[in-house]
Design a protein around this motif. Structure first.
Motif, PDB file in Angstrom:
ATOM      1  N   VAL A  37       0.833  -1.210   0.000  1.00 59.58           N
ATOM      2  CA  VAL A  37       0.000   0.000   0.000  1.00 59.58           C
ATOM      3  C   VAL A  37       0.862   1.252   0.000  1.00 59.58           C
ATOM      4  O   VAL A  37       0.595   2.215  -0.740  1.00 59.58           O
ATOM      5  N   ASN A  38       1.875   1.312   0.856  1.00 59.74           N
ATOM      6  CA  ASN A  38       2.797   2.454   0.891  1.00 59.74           C
ATOM      7  C   ASN A  38       2.071   3.783   1.042  1.00 59.74           C
ATOM      8  O   ASN A  38       2.331   4.750   0.335  1.00 59.74           O
ATOM      9  N   LEU A  39       1.100   3.828   1.984  1.00 56.89           N
ATOM     10  CA  LEU A  39       0.378   5.045   2.328  1.00 56.89           C
ATOM     11  C   LEU A  39       0.466   5.240   3.837  1.00 56.89           C
ATOM     12  O   LEU A  39       0.673   4.276   4.583  1.00 56.89           O
ATOM     13  N   PRO A  40       0.295   6.478   4.315  1.00 56.73           N
ATOM     14  CA  PRO A  40       0.356   6.702   5.771  1.00 56.73           C
ATOM     15  C   PRO A  40      -0.825   6.043   6.487  1.00 56.73           C
ATOM     16  O   PRO A  40      -1.940   5.996   5.964  1.00 56.73           O
ATOM     17  N   LEU A  41      -0.547   5.521   7.694  1.00 59.47           N
ATOM     18  CA  LEU A  41      -1.597   4.933   8.516  1.00 59.47           C
ATOM     19  C   LEU A  41      -2.372   6.024   9.237  1.00 59.47           C
ATOM     20  O   LEU A  41      -1.800   7.028   9.683  1.00 59.47           O
TER      21      LEU A  41
ATOM     22  N   LEU B  81      -4.852  -1.579  10.620  1.00 59.04           N
ATOM     23  CA  LEU B  81      -4.449  -1.330   9.239  1.00 59.04           C
ATOM     24  C   LEU B  81      -5.477  -0.442   8.553  1.00 59.04           C
ATOM     25  O   LEU B  81      -6.344  -0.897   7.822  1.00 59.04           O
ATOM     26  N   CYS B  82      -5.396   0.839   8.819  1.00 59.86           N
ATOM     27  CA  CYS B  82      -6.310   1.815   8.227  1.00 59.86           C
ATOM     28  C   CYS B  82      -5.452   2.919   7.617  1.00 59.86           C
ATOM     29  O   CYS B  82      -4.739   3.641   8.330  1.00 59.86           O
ATOM     30  N   PHE B  83      -5.508   3.036   6.284  1.00 55.25           N
ATOM     31  CA  PHE B  83      -4.628   3.939   5.559  1.00 55.25           C
ATOM     32  C   PHE B  83      -5.352   5.209   5.140  1.00 55.25           C
ATOM     33  O   PHE B  83      -6.527   5.179   4.776  1.00 55.25           O
ATOM     34  N   SER B  84      -4.631   6.318   5.151  1.00 55.19           N
ATOM     35  CA  SER B  84      -5.171   7.594   4.704  1.00 55.19           C
ATOM     36  C   SER B  84      -5.000   7.713   3.190  1.00 55.19           C
ATOM     37  O   SER B  84      -3.887   7.611   2.668  1.00 55.19           O
ATOM     38  N   LEU B  85      -6.123   7.920   2.502  1.00 57.60           N
ATOM     39  CA  LEU B  85      -6.062   8.040   1.044  1.00 57.60           C
ATOM     40  C   LEU B  85      -5.785   9.466   0.601  1.00 57.60           C
ATOM     41  O   LEU B  85      -5.167   9.703  -0.432  1.00 57.60           O
ATOM     42  N   SER B  86      -6.273  10.450   1.393  1.00 55.87           N
ATOM     43  CA  SER B  86      -6.158  11.860   1.005  1.00 55.87           C
ATOM     44  C   SER B  86      -6.699  12.021  -0.408  1.00 55.87           C
ATOM     45  O   SER B  86      -7.786  11.598  -0.720  1.00 55.87           O
ATOM     46  N   SER B  87      -5.904  12.581  -1.301  1.00 52.03           N
ATOM     47  CA  SER B  87      -6.362  12.752  -2.689  1.00 52.03           C
ATOM     48  C   SER B  87      -5.835  11.633  -3.588  1.00 52.03           C
ATOM     49  O   SER B  87      -6.011  11.673  -4.795  1.00 52.03           O
TER      50      SER B  87
ATOM     51  N   LEU C 102      -5.263   7.803  -5.232  1.00 53.85           N
ATOM     52  CA  LEU C 102      -6.135   6.746  -5.715  1.00 53.85           C
ATOM     53  C   LEU C 102      -6.096   5.552  -4.789  1.00 53.85           C
ATOM     54  O   LEU C 102      -5.120   5.316  -4.073  1.00 53.85           O
ATOM     55  N   VAL C 103      -7.177   4.773  -4.809  1.00 56.11           N
ATOM     56  CA  VAL C 103      -7.228   3.545  -4.027  1.00 56.11           C
ATOM     57  C   VAL C 103      -6.165   2.590  -4.554  1.00 56.11           C
ATOM     58  O   VAL C 103      -6.041   2.396  -5.769  1.00 56.11           O
ATOM     59  N   PRO C 104      -5.354   2.009  -3.674  1.00 56.81           N
ATOM     60  CA  PRO C 104      -4.307   1.091  -4.150  1.00 56.81           C
ATOM     61  C   PRO C 104      -4.899  -0.139  -4.824  1.00 56.81           C
ATOM     62  O   PRO C 104      -5.970  -0.626  -4.441  1.00 56.81           O
ATOM     63  N   ASN C 105      -4.226  -0.617  -5.838  1.00 52.99           N
ATOM     64  CA  ASN C 105      -4.659  -1.821  -6.553  1.00 52.99           C
ATOM     65  C   ASN C 105      -4.055  -3.036  -5.857  1.00 52.99           C
ATOM     66  O   ASN C 105      -2.897  -3.386  -6.082  1.00 52.99           O
ATOM     67  N   MET C 106      -4.834  -3.682  -4.994  1.00 53.39           N
ATOM     68  CA  MET C 106      -4.327  -4.768  -4.168  1.00 53.39           C
ATOM     69  C   MET C 106      -4.512  -6.121  -4.834  1.00 53.39           C
ATOM     70  O   MET C 106      -5.534  -6.385  -5.476  1.00 53.39           O
ATOM     71  N   PRO C 107      -3.538  -7.015  -4.674  1.00 51.56           N
ATOM     72  CA  PRO C 107      -3.694  -8.379  -5.203  1.00 51.56           C
ATOM     73  C   PRO C 107      -4.634  -9.193  -4.328  1.00 51.56           C
ATOM     74  O   PRO C 107      -5.004  -8.786  -3.226  1.00 51.56           O
TER      75      PRO C 107
END
Length: 412
Positions: free
Chosen positions: A324-328, A334-340, A342-347
């Protein structure tokens, strides 16, 4: 965390094996939050709270077997609702369906202690088919805690801290247009706390008193829609109606195992976990059921979010964070901040059971709202209902197998 709890409208046990069980039956389940206006984030946190609460109290129950251990029914114990009816003349009921318990019960008049419920409280004095069971009844003797007055008076508590006390009796149970007579159930006169939109509980567990055991049903299945889809029901199927449709994919099957220290639950043998093509380095014994009854993995409708043993969870969390490589939002989950962004493309995440692989697409383990992406997996060892969504899951009780296939649950 994951967990599933279902709510059903009539809680009853079949006391007589000579009664005519419903061989083929389909019932629609409604999620408890379906009539609310909660946001995605609020729904996730409500599910997370229910899961933590249920898991914590299950652990307390396993470590405290004293009959003096008491608990109360709380308002966030249920996940799905089912409408049934009881008695002659019949009245409608609403109840929690739980694969982790065995008793079927409803609140009864006179109420010594009862929580608010959406339908009239069942009054056995107004039904011509109500009959108390004696202490000599096999179902009475199968209960952990009971005494004789001379009727069978029971006490039953749950892993999520719910409890009921009353008289074990038989009644007529009605599923839509289908009636079953002489069903054993708990007529609860003392039920502490509150229970959201329900009158009691229907147990689908492995014990003698559960609905499936009492009806002599050899297989049942369900296909759960997401609790984020508020107006879509989920089918609960018995008998031949429970069979899987293989047109949507290959059926996977794994053994159902049993824990003698926790006999109501359905246990699975989880061997490992992959994310995408990466088999995570989780030690083989991490999810094993130990000889002392500890460990193991439960599949549970009463738990909203999946839980993994801490050693396994830490490895899963580390892998997800690297992708994900986004801030928690915070460090506790495991809750990530999306800000502006895009939603990560998860496998896909794959759960490797003995002889079967359950593939969870991103939507089955990541919940996204306007500014956050939340992972519906945390510490523990329970396969919850959110991860089971859009998977048709069949419990073959006669064969001791759990089978599953991907499905569009709203179309079954």
């Amino acid at each position: 965390m994951l967990g599933i709890l279902l709510v059903a409208s009539s809680l009853l046990f079949l006391a007589s094996l000579s009664a005519s069980p419903p061989v083929d039956l389909g019932i629609n389940l409604i999620h408890i939050d379906s009539r609310s206006n909660f946001s995605t984030s609020e729904l996730f946190h409500r599910a997370s709270q229910r899961t933590r609460y249920r898991t914590k109290n299950r652990e307390l129950k396993l470590t405290n077997s004293s009959p003096n251990f008491r608990s109360s029914l709380h308002s966030m114990d249920g996940e799905y609702l089912l409408e049934l009816a009881i008695g002659t003349p019949s009245i409608p009921l609403m109840a929690i369906v739980d694969t982790g318990s065995d008793l079927i019960w409803t609140q009864c008049e006179p109420c010594i202690s009862c929580f608010a419920q959406p339908t009239p409280v069942y009054d056995p004095s107004g039904s011509s088919t109500f009959s108390p069971l004696p202490c000599s009844s096999p179902l009475c003797e199968s209960l952990a805690y009971y005494n004789c007055t001379p009727e069978c008076r029971y006490y039953y508590n749950y892993s999520d801290s719910a409890s009921t006390q009353g008289i074990l009796a038989t009644e007529t149970l009605i599923f839509g247009a289908y009636s079953v007579h002489d069903v054993a159930f708990g007529c609860g006169h003392a039920n502490l706390g509150t229970s959201f939109n329900s009158t009691g509980t229907v147990g689908l567990g492995r014990g003698h008193g559960s609905l499936v055991s009492q009806l002599g049903i050899e297989k049942f299945s369900y296909c759960l829609t997401s609790f984020l889809e508020s107006n879509i029901t989920s089918p609960l199927l018995f008998g031949s109606m429970a069979d899987l449709n293989t047109s949507s994919g290959a059926t996977q099957s794994t053994l159902l195992t049993q824990n003698p220290f926790d006999p109501s639950f359905y246990y699975l043998d989880l061997k490992g976990i992959s994310i995408g093509e990466t088999l995570l380095p989780i030690r083989a014994e991490t999810f094993e059921l130990k000889k002392d009854g500890s460990g193991g993995v439960i599949i549970d409708t009463g738990t909203a979010l999946t839980r993994l043993e801490q050693a396994g969870y830490d490895i899963v969390a580390r892998e997800i964070k690297s992708i994900v490589n986004l801030p928690l939002v915070n460090s506790s989950e495991l809750c990530f901040s999306l800000s502006s962004r895009l939603v990560p493309n998860m496998p896909d995440m794959t759960l490797h059971f003995e002889g079967a692989n359950m593939t969870l697409p991103m939507d089955n383990y990541m919940i996204v709202d306007s500014n956050k992406a939340m992972i519906g997996v945390t510490g523990g060892s329970i396969l919850g209902n959110y991860q089971q969504k859009n998977i048709h899951i069949l419990y073959n009780l006669a064969g001791g197998m759990l089978s599953f296939v991907p499905a569009k649950c709203s179309e079954i």
